[in-house]
Design an enzyme around this catalytic site. Structure first.
Site: not given
Ligand code: F0G
Length: 487
Positions: A85, A137-138, A228, A271, A394, A460
């Protein structure tokens, strides 16, 4: 000296073909189902590719998130995971690897990238703040807005142009950044956010010079730089390839310099290091202490942060491998091959090629569909029906509505076909190119989409749509005419 570190081996024919510098030793069976079954799967998924089931998918080009191939060394490392833990040796191995690669001392593990965004937004953003950035980013934007912040995108004029030869379309416009501080005052700007290989505008990188300039302006205004780093390896690859002075630099040195200009670095490990998880890094004890307690509250103890110890071990190896040219090159080189092929066939695709995937301009591909009928969503649905290839919308479906309930039309309307690292072969890539070209020939048959169920938040992911006419049936009839019984 022969360059053994590059996957673009010269062919006798003179062609530029990306050659895999790896062999495939673990494989997963795929099926290409007949078109009528693909159509049924699309209907069941509400014309939303997020809701498809992988049993119905041939090539899954939805994302590179959590889908990169792992290396033998990553899988092997998972066996030495230390379950505990707190105080796990796995964490200390990962901490050391992250410190080496990013050059920052304090490491906070989180279960994925958006968890880092949650903690950073809660700690540093207050009501009325503005956050300048190259592009949102979303999930980033939602977290910042939930905490009372407003996102200001201050990209350069070139950023949203589909066809371009500008090498760094992910740059921040430095004059616009200066104006933000004049207009809002530095106390309203908790940090400037730089996103490596800017995801939503086609995986476009920023230059090292731009990062230096951003840091200088941030310092002058006594504010922080947040990086990021989810796609930082690819951004470093493009700096090495495209920016003067970096040709002989190693990816590792480029990463270290990029991170040296950031006060806070966060990433989705799904990623950057081909495993589940994420993290936040900083050199400041003060910043670390501000985030530490929220980490324990939302993610888990400081030495696992919501990740399994096996994933932590794989992350330690994966982040080091991100510094290997032959590993980080592979996806951008396949993307470049695909983008060049589509571009020379006259298909509108974002150029220059970037990270993450091929980004097809749906408004250029389907000019007869108004943006309010979601051309990128329609293109994603049509491509799946005719090929079993899953891409990601997108565009406006991934956007939101304004206070009056009107769609905020996206700046760019894209179909993203992702290339996870070391997953697809060249013949699979050629199949994708062939089917996109067939669809382009038959583009007039594709129509728009309308909502059937529209969730208010991140619609989405879970929303359901339907075709606005019977266009899928017409498209299928033409497919059968051209391909007969072939899948
Ligand atoms: N920042 C970037 C630039 C991203 O592309 C993503 C995720 C995140 C933050 C969030 O990270 O998914 O680990 O919580 N991108 C994915 C995509 C979802 O399909 O482009 P996460």
């Amino acid at each position: 000296m022969a360059n053994t570190n590059n996957n673009t081996i010269k062919f006798f024919s003179g062609e530029q073909i990306p050659v895999e510098l790896h062999k495939v030793r673990i494989v997963q069976k795929l099926f290409l189902k007949p078109i009528d079954e693909r159509m049924k799967a699309m209907e069941d998924a509400g014309y939303n590719t997020f809701l498809l089931n992988t049993k119905d998918i041939f090539l899954d080009m939805l994302t590179d998130s959590g889908t990169n191939a792992m290396s033998d060394n990553q899988v092997a490392s998972m066996l030495q995971a230390d379950d505990a833990y707190s105080g796990s040796q796995s964490f200390y191995r990962m901490e050391k690897a992250l410190q080496d690669v990013f050059g920052l001392h304090y490491v906070l593990p989180v279960h994925q990238g958006r968890a880092a965004e949650n903690i950073i937004s809660q700690v540093f953003i207050k009501e009325g703040d503005v956050i300048p950035m190259n592009y949102h980013f979303t999930t980033t934007k939602e977290h910042m807005e939930l905490n009372g912040g407003t996102v200001l995108e201050i990209y350069t004029d070139e950023a949203l142009k589909i066809k371009s030869s500008v090498p760094f379309k992910g740059n921040i416009d430095i004059e616009k950044l200066k104006d933000v501080f004049v207009k809002y005052g530095k106390e309203k700007v908790p940090f400037v956010r730089m996103e490596a290989s800017t995801n939503l505008i086609g995986g476009q990188p920023f230059s090292m010079q731009n990062m230096r300039d951003v840091k200088k302006i941030a310092d002058e205004n006594e504010t922080m730089v947040l990086l990021d780093a989810s796609l930082i390896g690819e951004n470093a690859y493009f700096i090495k390839k495209r920016e003067a002075g970096f040709q002989n630099a190693s990816i590792k040195d480029i990463l270290l310099e990029m991170c040296s200009y950031a006060d806070l670095v966060y990433f989705s490990s799904r990623k950057v290091s081909s495993t589940r998880g994420g993290g936040i890094l900083t050199n400041s004890n003060d910043l670390y202490m501000k985030m530490r307690d929220l980490l324990v509250l939302f993610e888990g103890f400081l030495t696992y942060g919501g990740m399994s110890v096996r994933e932590i071990e794989a992350m330690a190896v994966g982040i080091i491998e991100t510094c290997d040219d032959t590993i980080i090159n592979q996806s951008p080189l396949f993307i470049e091959y695909a983008v060049n092929s589509l571009d020379s066939a006259g298909i509108p695709v974002i150029t220059p090629s970037g990270a993450l995937g091929c980004h097809i301009d749906a408004m250029g591909f389907l000019p007869h569909i108004p943006q309010s009928d979601y051309p990128a969503g329609a293109l994603a649905a049509a491509l799946f029906i005719i090929s079993g290839i899953r891409g990601m919308e997108r565009g406006t479906v991934s956007s939101v509505r304004d206070k009056d309930g009107n769609d905020i039309l996206a700046d760019v309307e894209l179909l993203r076909l992702a290339f996870p690292r070391r997953v697809f072969t060249l013949s699979q890539t050629m199949f994708m190119l062939d089917r996109v070209k067939w669809l382009y020939e038959n583009r007039d048959l594709v129509g728009g989409l309308k909502w059937v169920e529209e969730p208010p938040l991140l619609r989405f992911f879970m929303g359901r749509l339907a075709p606005s006419t019977d266009w899928p049936q017409k498209l299928i009839a033409k497919f059968k005419e051209d391909f007969g019984d072939s899948l």
